[in-house]
Design a protein around this motif. Structure first.
Motif, PDB file in Angstrom:
ATOM      1  N   GLU A 135       0.810  -1.219   0.000  1.00 33.86           N
ATOM      2  CA  GLU A 135       0.000   0.000   0.000  1.00 33.86           C
ATOM      3  C   GLU A 135       0.842   1.268   0.000  1.00 33.86           C
ATOM      4  O   GLU A 135       0.539   2.225  -0.733  1.00 33.86           O
ATOM      5  N   THR A 136       1.923   1.318   0.797  1.00 38.01           N
ATOM      6  CA  THR A 136       2.752   2.526   0.848  1.00 38.01           C
ATOM      7  C   THR A 136       3.388   2.802  -0.505  1.00 38.01           C
ATOM      8  O   THR A 136       3.348   3.934  -1.006  1.00 38.01           O
ATOM      9  N   GLN A 148       0.657   3.875  -3.075  1.00 39.44           N
ATOM     10  CA  GLN A 148       0.226   5.259  -2.911  1.00 39.44           C
ATOM     11  C   GLN A 148       1.285   6.218  -3.439  1.00 39.44           C
ATOM     12  O   GLN A 148       0.962   7.242  -4.064  1.00 39.44           O
ATOM     13  N   HIS A 204      -5.668  -0.520  -3.644  1.00 38.15           N
ATOM     14  CA  HIS A 204      -4.901  -1.565  -2.984  1.00 38.15           C
ATOM     15  C   HIS A 204      -5.700  -2.859  -3.024  1.00 38.15           C
ATOM     16  O   HIS A 204      -6.838  -2.915  -2.544  1.00 38.15           O
ATOM     17  N   ASP A 257     -11.643  -7.369  -4.999  1.00 39.90           N
ATOM     18  CA  ASP A 257     -10.608  -6.363  -5.247  1.00 39.90           C
ATOM     19  C   ASP A 257     -10.567  -5.989  -6.726  1.00 39.90           C
ATOM     20  O   ASP A 257     -10.399  -4.815  -7.087  1.00 39.90           O
TER      21      ASP A 257
END
Length: 256
Positions: free
Chosen positions: A40-41, A44, A56, A64
């Protein structure tokens, strides 16, 4: 006008490596990009750099995938499937779990995303690029499930091309050789442990087997994807673009 002005692109595996580089390049050429992937980091960060939207999620999860497709809005023009993994194995000892997991991500994940994207792509036509590998043609003893999954990606991509050409959809595959990505870094560490060397030594040994004498950078594979999704490739479908720096001679270890 930018080559992809007004188009919407979905890129899987977009947090790192080839997927990230492709998302950034498509955005640079004017596309609105939806970045779909894990980490996720990193995801982003890539989305912020691309000026795109991060979703994500996992290509093995239907919910998803639906969220990612929904994030594209009313149109989708470009799909690049770059999500993938490798777990080293051999034909004599590959476990059912490793085999199933590898194919679920590399092959079935690609199929699921394509299947979900087809209704939007059919509306205006569009382009799909699936990231395969030269391992599809030059497997090694240590890549039984990975090579099988990537060979199947090639076959599936050709099926897509012939099934949906009449819908104005082009489908092609890119088959990279060794690329400097987190996946190849992981493999260099494994080889170093196995051979009692260092990751740098293993990288140098591989590069000696490549005609251009080096691994690719992710941006170089992204450039192949850009060509295949652009109007310059308007009569290209069902093709496999090999981008391996001239490294397809059979070798002891897999070319990614």
């Amino acid at each position: 006008m930018p080559r992809l002005e007004g188009k919407t692109a979905l890129v899987t595996g977009a947090a790192t490596g080839i997927g990230r580089a492709t998302a950034l390049l498509l955005a640079k050429h004017g596309a609105r990009v939806v970045l779909f992937g894990l980490g996720e980091t990193e995801l982003q960060g890539a989305a912020a750099e691309a000026g795109g939207l991060a979703v994500h999620g996992d290509v093995t999860q239907a919910a998803d995938i639906a969220t990612a497709i929904g994030a594209c809005g009313a149109r989708l023009d470009i799909l690049v499937n770059a999500a993938g993994l490798i777990i080293p194995d051999q034909p004599a000892n590959v476990s059912d779990h490793v085999w199933a997991k590898t194919l679920d991500v590399n092959l079935t994940g690609t199929m699921r995303v394509c299947r979900a994207a087809l209704p939007l792509l059919r509306q205006r036509g569009g382009a799909i690029v699936n990231i395969a590998s030269v391992a599809a043609f030059n497997a090694s003893p240590d890549s039984a499930s990975y090579a099988a999954s990537k060979a199947a990606v090639v076959a599936y991509t050709r099926s897509l091309a012939y099934a949906h050409g009449a819908d104005g959809i082009r489908a092609n595959a890119v088959a990279p050789g060794w690329v400097r990505t987190p996946m190849s870094d992981y493999e260099m560490r494994l080889l170093a442990e196995q051979n009692g060397t260092t990751p740098d030594a293993e990288s140098q040994a591989i590069e000696r087997r490549i005609a251009l004498g080096r691994m690719a950078e992710p941006a170089e594979i992204a450039a192949c994807c850009l060509f295949l999704v652009s109007d310059e490739a308007s009569f290209v479908t069902g093709a496999v673009l090999v981008a391996d720096g001239g490294g397809r001679a059979p070798t002891q270890h897999r070319a990614v």
